[in-house]
Design a protein around this motif. Structure first.
Motif, PDB file in Angstrom:
ATOM      1  N   UNK A 344      46.427  55.693  20.598  1.00 28.93           N
ATOM      2  CA  UNK A 344      45.716  56.106  22.074  1.00 28.93           C
ATOM      3  C   UNK A 344      44.061  56.103  21.479  1.00 28.93           C
ATOM      4  N   UNK A 345      43.188  56.109  22.301  1.00 26.56           N
ATOM      5  CA  UNK A 345      41.958  56.521  22.088  1.00 26.56           C
ATOM      6  C   UNK A 345      41.319  57.386  23.391  1.00 26.56           C
ATOM      7  N   UNK A 355      41.011  55.940  16.818  1.00 24.88           N
ATOM      8  CA  UNK A 355      42.500  55.838  17.230  1.00 24.88           C
ATOM      9  C   UNK A 355      43.493  57.003  16.873  1.00 24.88           C
ATOM     10  N   UNK A 356      44.191  57.365  17.580  1.00 28.17           N
ATOM     11  CA  UNK A 356      45.378  58.722  17.216  1.00 28.17           C
ATOM     12  C   UNK A 356      46.635  58.179  17.335  1.00 28.17           C
ATOM     13  N   UNK A 357      47.224  57.790  16.435  1.00 25.55           N
ATOM     14  CA  UNK A 357      48.734  57.605  16.352  1.00 25.55           C
ATOM     15  C   UNK A 357      49.597  58.326  17.076  1.00 25.55           C
ATOM     16  N   UNK A 381      54.715  65.651  20.482  1.00 27.52           N
ATOM     17  CA  UNK A 381      54.561  64.234  19.636  1.00 27.52           C
ATOM     18  C   UNK A 381      53.546  64.650  18.455  1.00 27.52           C
ATOM     19  N   UNK A 382      53.828  64.036  17.284  1.00 27.09           N
ATOM     20  CA  UNK A 382      53.038  64.075  16.067  1.00 27.09           C
ATOM     21  C   UNK A 382      51.911  63.121  15.973  1.00 27.09           C
ATOM     22  N   UNK A 383      50.790  63.737  16.219  1.00 26.36           N
ATOM     23  CA  UNK A 383      49.361  62.878  16.217  1.00 26.36           C
ATOM     24  C   UNK A 383      48.745  62.657  14.858  1.00 26.36           C
ATOM     25  N   UNK A 384      48.316  61.588  14.563  1.00 24.94           N
ATOM     26  CA  UNK A 384      47.617  61.440  13.207  1.00 24.94           C
ATOM     27  C   UNK A 384      46.719  60.359  13.605  1.00 24.94           C
ATOM     28  N   UNK A 385      45.574  60.300  12.610  1.00 25.39           N
ATOM     29  CA  UNK A 385      44.578  59.234  12.592  1.00 25.39           C
ATOM     30  C   UNK A 385      44.313  59.011  11.082  1.00 25.39           C
ATOM     31  N   UNK A 386      43.637  58.231  10.659  1.00 33.34           N
ATOM     32  CA  UNK A 386      43.153  57.529   9.401  1.00 33.34           C
ATOM     33  C   UNK A 386      41.905  56.733   9.424  1.00 33.34           C
ATOM     34  N   UNK A 419      37.625  66.349  15.965  1.00 33.20           N
ATOM     35  CA  UNK A 419      36.973  66.591  17.253  1.00 33.20           C
ATOM     36  C   UNK A 419      37.698  65.809  18.263  1.00 33.20           C
ATOM     37  N   UNK A 420      38.368  64.756  18.034  1.00 34.35           N
ATOM     38  CA  UNK A 420      39.125  63.968  18.861  1.00 34.35           C
ATOM     39  C   UNK A 420      40.329  64.515  19.108  1.00 34.35           C
ATOM     40  N   UNK A 421      41.146  65.085  18.379  1.00 35.68           N
ATOM     41  CA  UNK A 421      42.117  65.833  18.624  1.00 35.68           C
ATOM     42  C   UNK A 421      42.023  66.950  19.538  1.00 35.68           C
ATOM     43  N   UNK A 422      40.933  67.624  19.221  1.00 31.41           N
ATOM     44  CA  UNK A 422      40.756  69.034  20.049  1.00 31.41           C
ATOM     45  C   UNK A 422      40.133  68.420  21.450  1.00 31.41           C
ATOM     46  N   UNK A 423      39.515  67.292  21.509  1.00 30.10           N
ATOM     47  CA  UNK A 423      39.060  66.663  22.825  1.00 30.10           C
ATOM     48  C   UNK A 423      40.352  66.401  23.685  1.00 30.10           C
ATOM     49  N   UNK A 424      41.453  65.756  22.977  1.00 29.59           N
ATOM     50  CA  UNK A 424      42.644  65.516  23.706  1.00 29.59           C
ATOM     51  C   UNK A 424      43.241  66.556  23.992  1.00 29.59           C
TER      52      UNK A 424
END
Length: 505
Positions: A344-345, A355-357, A381-386, A419-424
């Protein structure tokens, strides 16, 4: 050491080693594969009549079979091994955490079985005149075909997909990939009634049961996940490939006593003895961290290898970061379906968006934890990105210890993902547990493919400069961060290495 009749010794059975060992054995070479970890106990390995098998971490074995080795600067000697049959090896440094796996089949037992090409569409171009996106296409296709890589159809689409869940969400949108993405699972003809099948090599597997929750990074006992022991090794063993488990290589030496061939010293943990084998060709594919450790030790401590001035440089964490999104939705069970549930984004966020897996924790019902806690984990959910990092890390040996010199502040991708994960977290009102220090399951580089004067360690066929007959076939040889799950890229590289070596020998 008895006189050797071996053509090729392959060290490691992950996506580099298994591909090379299988292809070369099937081409008629006499190949021995040395793997430090065990055969895992599964429906496929039982049908292969593998006598010595180790159970995946389930129940109380989560405490005994999860960890193999812990690497930390504060430990005596820099590392401690708790169980040579453990599934994971962990590396800690000031700037990075690294997680690797062990066992016959390598990372294929713990990956999410996502097959896709690198983020950049010119990934293979510009490194060598005789290697390019065009020349590598056939190798990528060969890998996907051998792994049985597919895309779900409407009749067997797994639950909890990003499109299904987020197409009308006000805060998040499905991440729409720009390239084809396939999965390495044996998908069911009928999700309500998965069947047991038998492969052309006589190996038994179950189709994927979306209800099991037992398919992720703790292994797939049913064989639903397409692993290397099933797809590459089993057919090749019928052609003469010899696979020796629990054999940990200590050093590689160019030996005058063997007429310039290589001597590979290893410990057979199954029998508790030290042994050596010789061959004219050695393929190192022990996973990035242990490939680099072995090459550095063989050169700097054992004195058995020469040159490699760029060894350990251009190390990358592939922009990896991960956390846990504690959604805690009443009645939810995100363990259903495949481990990877699509990315997701942030909706309406400025570019570049990360994008966050989304992955579920695997095999939760087997955890030796209180029932209420297990149910809570199912609702998260485990969230990840690369992404593409600076690839400016350096791996070296210091006083015999593997040292990771990695500075995440040099790569903006890590701060962007954090920063994306904290905004999530802010938008959803649900906690995302994530640290600022990167944690990667995709270390790569350090023995990069490329011209010697441009920082390369190996040529277009994976052969180490100044060490004829020595090859690197795993992610240590990748020329740059993939910015995406690297499985397909490693398999493509290994298919290329094996094809070129088979042409020589």
């Amino acid at each position: 050491m008895a006189k050797s009749t071996i053509d090729v010794i392959v060290i490691g059975s992950g996506f580099g080693g298994s591909v090379c060992a299988a292809r070369l054995a099937e081409a008629g070479a006499r190949v021995v594969l040395l793997e430090r970890g065990p055969w895992w106990d599964s429906v496929p390995t039982r049908s292969m009549n593998i006598a010595r098998r180790t159970a995946f971490p389930r129940g109380w074995r989560l405490y005994t079979n999860f960890l193999r080795t812990l690497n930390h600067p504060s430990l005596p000697g820099g590392r401690v091994t708790t169980n040579r049959k453990g599934l994971f090896e962990l590396f800690y440094s000031k700037g990075l955490e690294v997680v690797c796996s062990s066992g016959v089949g390598g990372g294929s037992h713990v990956y999410s079985a996502v097959h896709r090409r690198p983020l950049r569409d010119d990934y293979w171009d510009g490194h060598f005149e005789d290697l390019s996106e065009e020349t590598m296409a056939e190798h990528g296709a060969a890998f996907l075909a051998r792994m049985g890589s597919v895309q779900p159809e409407p009749r067997n689409r797994p639950p909890h997909g990003a499109m299904e869940r987020y197409h009308n969400d006000p805060h998040f949108a499905p991440a729409v990939p720009k390239v084809e993405i396939k999965t390495g699972f044996l998908l069911p003809d009928d999700p309500a009634n998965p069947k047991k099948i038998v492969t052309e090599s006589g190996v038994e597997r179950w189709q994927t049961d979306y209800r099991s929750g037992d398919l992720g990074f703790l292994g797939s006992p049913s064989g639903a996940k397409s692993t290397l022991d099933v797809c590459y090794l089993a057919p090749a063993m019928r052609k003469g490939l010899a696979v020796h488990d629990l054999c940990e290589v200590r050093a590689i030496t160019r030996s005058s006593e063997l007429g310039g061939r290589y001597r590979v010293d290893f410990v057979d943990h199954g029998r508790g003895v030290s042994e050596a084998l010789g061959a004219g060709n050695v393929i190192v594919a022990a996973g990035t961290m242990n490939t680099l450790r072995l090459l550095l030790y063989s050169r700097d401590v054992a004195g058995g290898l020469a040159g490699m001035p760029n060894l350990g440089k251009r190390f990358s964490a592939n922009g990896d970061m991960r956390g846990f999104w504690d959604l805690n939705e009443a009645g939810a069970d995100f363990t259903a379906g495949l481990p990877s549930k699509g990315g997701i984004v942030l909706r309406n966020a400025p570019e570049p968006r990360s994008p966050i897996g989304r992955n579920n924790l695997p095999s939760i019902d087997s955890y030796p934890f209180p029932h209420a806690f297990r149910e809570r984990l199912k609702r998260g959910i485990v969230v990840s990105s690369m992404g593409i990092d600076a690839a400016d890390g350096v791996i070296s040996l210091k006083d015999g210890r593997l040292d990771i010199d990695f500075h995440p502040e040099n790569s903006p991708v890590f701060a962007r993902i954090y920063d994306t994960m904290k905004e999530m977290e802010r938008r959803s009102g649900r906690k995302v547990y994530v640290g600022r220090r990167p944690s990667t399951v995709h270390p790569m580089g350090g023995a990069c493919a490329g011209a010697l004067d441009a920082g390369g360690v190996v040529d277009a066929g994976g052969e180490v400069y100044g060490n004829a007959g020595l090859f690197v076939a795993d992610s240590a040889a990748l020329p740059a961060a993939t910015g995406a799950p690297p499985t397909q890229t490693i398999g493509t590289w290994a298919e290329n290495v094996a094809t070129r070596l088979a042409g020589k020998t």
